[in-house]
Structures are given as structure tokens and as C-alpha cells.
Write a protein that holds these residues in place. Structure first.
Motif, mmCIF file in Angstrom:
data_model
loop_
_atom_site.group_PDB
_atom_site.id
_atom_site.type_symbol
_atom_site.label_atom_id
_atom_site.label_comp_id
_atom_site.label_asym_id
_atom_site.label_seq_id
_atom_site.Cartn_x
_atom_site.Cartn_y
_atom_site.Cartn_z
ATOM 1 N N THR A 8 -28.405 -52.542 -10.171
ATOM 2 C CA THR A 8 -27.197 -51.699 -10.162
ATOM 3 C C THR A 8 -26.216 -51.669 -11.053
ATOM 4 N N SER A 9 -25.788 -50.649 -11.608
ATOM 5 C CA SER A 9 -24.821 -50.552 -12.899
ATOM 6 C C SER A 9 -24.147 -48.970 -12.836
ATOM 7 N N ILE A 10 -23.032 -49.327 -13.457
ATOM 8 C CA ILE A 10 -22.330 -47.924 -13.428
ATOM 9 C C ILE A 10 -22.654 -47.444 -15.089
ATOM 10 N N ARG A 11 -23.208 -48.216 -15.900
ATOM 11 C CA ARG A 11 -23.627 -47.837 -17.311
ATOM 12 C C ARG A 11 -24.166 -46.426 -17.448
ATOM 13 N N PRO A 12 -25.285 -45.961 -16.565
ATOM 14 C CA PRO A 12 -25.798 -44.490 -17.025
ATOM 15 C C PRO A 12 -24.642 -43.648 -16.624
ATOM 16 N N LEU A 13 -23.781 -43.834 -15.725
ATOM 17 C CA LEU A 13 -22.762 -42.767 -15.273
ATOM 18 C C LEU A 13 -21.882 -42.756 -16.703
ATOM 19 N N LEU A 14 -21.669 -43.844 -17.173
ATOM 20 C CA LEU A 14 -20.393 -44.144 -18.370
ATOM 21 C C LEU A 14 -21.167 -43.536 -19.515
ATOM 22 N N ALA A 15 -22.571 -43.462 -19.760
ATOM 23 C CA ALA A 15 -22.920 -42.868 -20.842
ATOM 24 C C ALA A 15 -22.810 -41.427 -20.928
ATOM 25 N N VAL A 16 -23.110 -40.690 -19.675
ATOM 26 C CA VAL A 16 -22.774 -39.347 -19.593
ATOM 27 C C VAL A 16 -21.190 -39.009 -19.597
ATOM 28 N N ALA A 17 -20.385 -39.720 -18.802
ATOM 29 C CA ALA A 17 -19.055 -39.661 -19.008
ATOM 30 C C ALA A 17 -18.387 -39.764 -20.338
ATOM 31 N N VAL A 18 -18.905 -40.586 -21.309
ATOM 32 C CA VAL A 18 -18.277 -40.618 -22.568
ATOM 33 C C VAL A 18 -18.607 -39.123 -23.367
ATOM 34 N N ALA A 19 -19.412 -38.504 -23.284
ATOM 35 C CA ALA A 19 -19.807 -37.308 -23.943
ATOM 36 C C ALA A 19 -18.855 -36.330 -23.143
ATOM 37 N N GLY A 20 -18.705 -36.287 -21.788
ATOM 38 C CA GLY A 20 -18.001 -35.237 -20.943
ATOM 39 C C GLY A 20 -16.522 -35.531 -21.528
ATOM 40 N N LEU A 21 -15.890 -36.799 -21.595
ATOM 41 C CA LEU A 21 -14.455 -36.890 -21.859
ATOM 42 C C LEU A 21 -14.475 -36.602 -23.393
ATOM 43 N N ALA A 22 -15.301 -36.730 -24.199
ATOM 44 C CA ALA A 22 -15.239 -36.206 -25.770
ATOM 45 C C ALA A 22 -14.993 -34.779 -25.958
ATOM 46 N N ALA A 23 -15.523 -33.985 -24.936
ATOM 47 C CA ALA A 23 -15.406 -32.616 -24.798
ATOM 48 C C ALA A 23 -14.099 -32.172 -24.483
ATOM 49 N N LEU A 24 -13.606 -32.959 -23.491
ATOM 50 C CA LEU A 24 -12.178 -32.719 -23.049
ATOM 51 C C LEU A 24 -11.160 -33.037 -23.942
ATOM 52 N N ALA A 25 -11.321 -34.137 -24.785
ATOM 53 C CA ALA A 25 -10.476 -34.572 -25.903
ATOM 54 C C ALA A 25 -10.464 -33.557 -27.090
ATOM 55 N N VAL A 26 -11.761 -33.063 -27.377
ATOM 56 C CA VAL A 26 -11.893 -32.054 -28.348
ATOM 57 C C VAL A 26 -10.869 -30.803 -27.890
ATOM 58 N N LEU A 27 -11.050 -30.330 -27.002
ATOM 59 C CA LEU A 27 -10.257 -29.249 -26.335
ATOM 60 C C LEU A 27 -8.677 -29.565 -26.322
ATOM 61 N N LEU A 28 -8.470 -30.696 -26.015
ATOM 62 C CA LEU A 28 -6.969 -31.220 -25.922
ATOM 63 C C LEU A 28 -6.366 -31.271 -27.352
ATOM 64 N N LEU A 29 -7.183 -31.685 -28.248
ATOM 65 C CA LEU A 29 -6.673 -31.748 -29.581
ATOM 66 C C LEU A 29 -7.015 -30.693 -30.572
ATOM 67 N N LYS A 30 -7.156 -29.301 -30.085
ATOM 68 C CA LYS A 30 -7.555 -28.243 -30.749
ATOM 69 C C LYS A 30 -6.565 -27.843 -31.876
ATOM 70 N N ASN A 31 -5.253 -28.239 -31.758
ATOM 71 C CA ASN A 31 -4.195 -27.978 -32.960
ATOM 72 C C ASN A 31 -4.333 -29.033 -33.691
ATOM 73 N N ARG A 32 -4.656 -30.083 -33.608
ATOM 74 C CA ARG A 32 -5.025 -31.345 -34.595
ATOM 75 C C ARG A 32 -6.181 -31.689 -35.078
ATOM 76 N N GLU A 33 -6.626 -30.720 -35.990
ATOM 77 C CA GLU A 33 -8.000 -30.655 -36.489
ATOM 78 C C GLU A 33 -8.596 -32.002 -36.906
ATOM 79 N N SER A 34 -7.974 -32.766 -37.540
ATOM 80 C CA SER A 34 -8.361 -34.041 -38.145
ATOM 81 C C SER A 34 -8.566 -34.934 -37.211
ATOM 82 N N LEU A 35 -7.778 -34.985 -35.957
ATOM 83 C CA LEU A 35 -7.986 -35.906 -34.954
ATOM 84 C C LEU A 35 -9.371 -35.355 -33.922
#
Length: 487
Positions: A5-32
Motif C-alpha cells: 500500500t502506497s500513495i505513490r500512484p496518486l502522487l504520480a497523477v497529482a504531479v501532472a495535475g499540479l503542473a497544469a495548475l502551476a502553468v495557469l497561475l504563471l500565465k503572465n510569467r512565460e519563462s517560469l
């Protein structure tokens, strides 16, 4: 062995989901914003790779989140088959994220924030599907992948994009809303569960052969991402998308999700014993053999490079299903290995098509005479990817096709060996002329526009070309996982 039993499968999915959210939040800072996807891809791959030793040792990594209905959970289970798909998807996201930055900047594409956010979310859906513990969870991620990739196909927002994306959505969502939901409902009614079971959930079910046969074909055509004819037309239509989308989503995530789902159905819902008893293996083999040959002939007639690659993908996907339904252990191993082999090779070919377009604006093969002398890294990588698709040693394509050929003989199905050999000849007929024209064709003297390699595009495509050869030289990891699946 007992599951871990491990949380790692969920973390693998969550990393990409959080990346999508970070992209939206940084929309005005293109390099980041542009650095988010490569970093997230590396983290996701590290998480996926950390579970590989346990899976190779015969364990499964599990995580149950919540119950939907009796016998229906939203849960993750990492096993050998899921690890093949997740390893390929997460590894190639690293290359694709770097390539995408170079491509989008070179063409000064619009809506880049939306593009990167949807791209990251699609990887979350792909890895979520790879780690799904049951049909319910798998279909949730399957549908999410269809929805989140729609804006990517429609990215250019012109009439061609509208037509292609509409066909994409109708095929993928229309099929699932009808026959796929029917298959799920019937499976639950028959078995009282949607869990994946070693040997097959329905193997001991008290149901008639006609009913089980109907359920099987509902899955085969409901999982339209596998592109078995006649459910293939969405894939060439989706080539209106930017090349990074075509490369990762239509060489790796989307199409592999389709064939992955069918392998789950064959191995863990029906079981190979039931598939054999119902005579579904040979019937499916003839259907996918028709797809293999017909799509190859279509590819041979296409001058647009991406269209040629799209029909090649339709053909190559059916190799994977063919390996599974031959029901020979060797053939099944070959089909599973081809998930990785095709991904590494075809993403290279799509990357090269994008590189040619960014550098020269050319789409048609007939216009590419002599371009290999100006883009040697791009066309050298294209040649390496082509050799793998044909099945020339020491590339990865040779390994998977060798196993498929041996498996055909082992199963006593020589007709399908002939199909494999004929398909390889057709592969050579539509891939090798591209390299020949590029390197040895006479360049149009009126073409005075400068053509040069773009480093941020060339480096990823060379890396994936090396991978397509490396998996042929060192196939042990994928062979070990495939043998775990076959048992």
C-alpha cells in the motif's frame, strides 16, 4: 506476494495535475511557466521508476481511495502491464515537454498557456489509466483524456481544426457513451464487480457465450482510441493538431491508452482462457490484420508526412492487439513490448516532422528533396525511427516483431506471420523513400529560404531516436515486465 500500500500512484497523477495548475497561475510569467512541464515530467518519471523494483519482483502497489458502489472502487493498482505504459508515458513527457517549448516558440504559437496546461493534464489522465485498479477507474481516466485533449486538437481554431476536432470527439466520446457504457453495465451485472482479476473477471461467470461475445466486441469498438478499423478515422483527422500534440498524444498517451485498455480487457476482464474458449482470439486477429494491412496501404498513398505517420500509427497499434489475441505467450510478450517500441520510434518520427515544418514550412514529402543535407540531425533521427518501425536490427522494432513472428508460429497461425512480413515490407515502402528523398533528392533551386536545425527541437528528437535503438539493444526491462504480465 502481498500487495504494497502506497500513495505513490496518486502522487504520480497529482504531479501532472499540479503542473497544469502551476502553468495557469504563471500565465503572465512565460519563462517560469515554460519550466514547469519539464520539471514535473522528471518528478513524475522518478515516482514511476521508484515503483519498478517492487513490480519486477512480483508485487503490486495499491491504493484504494473510496467506494462508489458495492464492488466498484476508485482505486489504483500498479502492476507489470501498467508499469509498461506509465514508464513510457512519463519518460517521453520529459522529451516532449522540452520539444514543445522549442516548437511553440519557433512558430510563436498562440494560447501557449492553455496548450501546456492541457498537455500536463493529459499526462495525469494517461498515468492514472495506467495505474487504474478496475474498469471504473480506467474508464474515468479514459474519458478525461478524451476531454482534455480536445482543446489540443482544436488548438489552431480554424475550420480545419474544427472539422478534425469534431470528428475526434464524436468517435472517442460517442463510442464510449454507447457501446462502452453498455459493456461496463453488462460486466457489472454478470460479475457483480469491475475489478481486474488475474485470469479474468468473467472467466468463471455464469453467462451465455453470445452475451459474453457481445460484451467483448462492445469493449473492442468502445475503446476507440485503439483505432481498430472502422473506429480509426479520428486519428488521421486529429493530425490538424500542433506536432507536439501529434507526437506525444497520438504516438504515446491517447493511442496507447486505447490498446492498453484492450489488453486489460483481454488479460484481466475476460482472461486468455475465456477468449480462447469463445473463439474470440482468431476473430479479433483477422480484424486487426485487416487494419494492419489496409492502414499501411493508405500510408503508402499519403504525401503529407504527418498523414503518412498517422496511418502508420493505425497499423502499428493493431500489432499490439494482435500479439495479445494470438494467445501465445511469446506473441503476448511481443505485443506488450511493442507498446514501448512504437512509442519511442513514432514520437521520434513526429518530432522530425515538426522539426522539418519549423525549419522550412514543408509538410509534403514531395517537397522535401535535399532537406536532409540541411537538417542532418533531424533526418538521421527519422531514418533511425524508420528502421525501428520496419523492424531492422538492432532497433527496438526488431525485438517486438521477432517475438510476434515467433508467437505466430508458436500459435500455429502462419497466416498472421505472413501479415507481419507483408506489413514490414509495406513499412519499408512508405518510410524509406522519405529518407531517400531527403538525403539524395535534388533540391529545388528556387528554395532560397535558410533552413537550419533548432537546438531545442533537435536535441529531444535525437534523444528519442537513441531510445528507439537502445530499447533494441537493451530490451530486458520491458521483456521482464511483459513476462510478468503473461505469467
Amino acid at each position: 506476494m502481498d500487495p504494497v500500500t502506497s500513495i505513490r500512484p496518486l502522487l504520480a497523477v497529482a504531479v501532472a495535475g499540479l503542473a497544469a495548475l502551476a502553468v495557469l497561475l504563471l500565465k503572465n510569467r512565460e519563462s517560469l511557466r515554460d519550466t514547469v512541464s519539464p520539471l514535473a515530467a522528471v518528478v513524475m518519471f522518478a515516482i514511476v521508476a521508484s515503483m519498478a523494483p517492487a513490480v519486477l519482483a512480483g508485487q503490486t502497489v495499491e491504493l484504494k481511495l473510496f467506494e462508489i458502489l458495492p464492488g466498484v472502487d476508485f482505486a489504483f493498482r500498479v502492476d507489470a502491464l501498467g508499469m509498461v505504459f506509465a514508464t513510457v508515458s512519463s519518460l517521453l513527457w520529459i522529451a516532449a515537454s522540452i520539444y514543445s517549448i522549442g516548437y511553440m516558440r519557433a512558430l510563436n504559437e498562440h494560447a501557449q498557456t492553455r496548450f501546456y496546461a492541457c498537455f500536463a493534464t493529459s499526462l495525469a489522465a494517461a498515468v492514472g489509466g495506467a495505474f487504474a485498479a478496475n474498469l471504473f477507474t480506467l474508464v474515468i481516466f479514459y474519458e478525461a483524456l478524451s476531454l482534455v485533449t480536445y482543446p489540443l486538437v482544436y488548438h489552431h481554431e480554424d475550420e480545419e481544426a474544427w472539422t478534425g476536432s469534431r470528428k475526434y470527439l464524436v468517435y472517442l466520446m460517442g463510442a464510449s457513451k454507447s457501446v462502452l457504457l453498455a459493456a461496463l453495465a453488462l460486466t457489472y451485472q454478470i460479475a457483480g464487480s469491475l475489478d481486474f482479476v488475474d485470469g479474468g473477471l468473467l472467466a468463471r461467470a455464469d453467462a451465455s457465450a453470445p452475451l459474453l461475445t457481445a460484451v467483448y466486441f462492445c469493449y473492442l469498438f468502445g475503446f476507440a482510441k485503439s483505432a481498430v478499423m472502422p473506429m480509426h478515422a479520428w486519428l488521421p483527422a486529429a493530425m490538424v493538431a500542433p506536432t507536439p500534440v501529434s507526437a506525444l498524444l497520438h504516438a504515446v498517451a491517447v493511442v496507447k491508452m486505447g490498446v492498453f485498455c484492450m489488453l486489460r480487457v483481454i488479460f484481466d476482464v475476460f482472461g486468455t482462457g475465456l477468449v480462447a474458449a469463445l473463439g474470440l482470439g482468431v476473430a479479433t486477429a483477422y480484424l486487426v490484420s485487416f487494419t494492419i494491412l489496409t492502414a499501411s496501404i493508405y500510408a503508402l498513398t499519403r504525401d503529407d508526412l504527418k498523414a503518412r505517420l498517422a496511418y502508420s500509427t493505425v497499423s502499428q497499434l493493431s500489432y499490439i492487439v494482435l500479439g495479445a489475441v494470438l494467445l501465445s505467450p511469446v506473441a503476448m510478450v511481443g505485443g506488450i513490448i511493442h507498446i514501448a517500441v512504437h512509442a519511442f520510434s513514432k514520437i521520434t518520427l513526429f518530432f522530425c516532422a515538426g522539426s522539418i515544418y519549423c525549419a522550412s514550412g514543408k509538410r509534403n514529402i514531395s517537397d522535401m528533396a535535399g532537406i536532409g543535407r540541411r537538417l542532418p540531425w533531424t533526418m538521421g533521427a527519422f531514418f533511425a525511427g524508420s528502421l525501428s518501425m520496419i523492424g531492422i536490427p538492432p532497433t527496438g522494432g526488431f525485438v517486438s516483431k521477432w517475438y510476434l513472428a515467433l508467437g505466430s508460429v508458436e500459435a500455429g497461425e502462419i497466416a498472421f506471420l505472413v501479415v507481419l512480413l507483408a506489413s514490414s515490407v509495406l513499412n519499408a515502402a512508405y518510410f524509406l523513400p522519405v529518407s531517400y528523398v531527403a538525403f539524395f533528392g535534388t533540391e529545388n533551386p528556387d528554395s532560397a529560404a535558410p533552413v537550419r536545425e533548432i537546438p531545442m527541437i533537435a536535441i529531444p528528437l535525437v534523444a528519442t531516436a537513441v531510445l528507439s535503438v537502445a530499447v533494441g539493444l537493451f530490451p530486458g526491462y520491458f521483456i521482464a515486465l511483459a513476462e510478468r504480465v503473461v505469467g
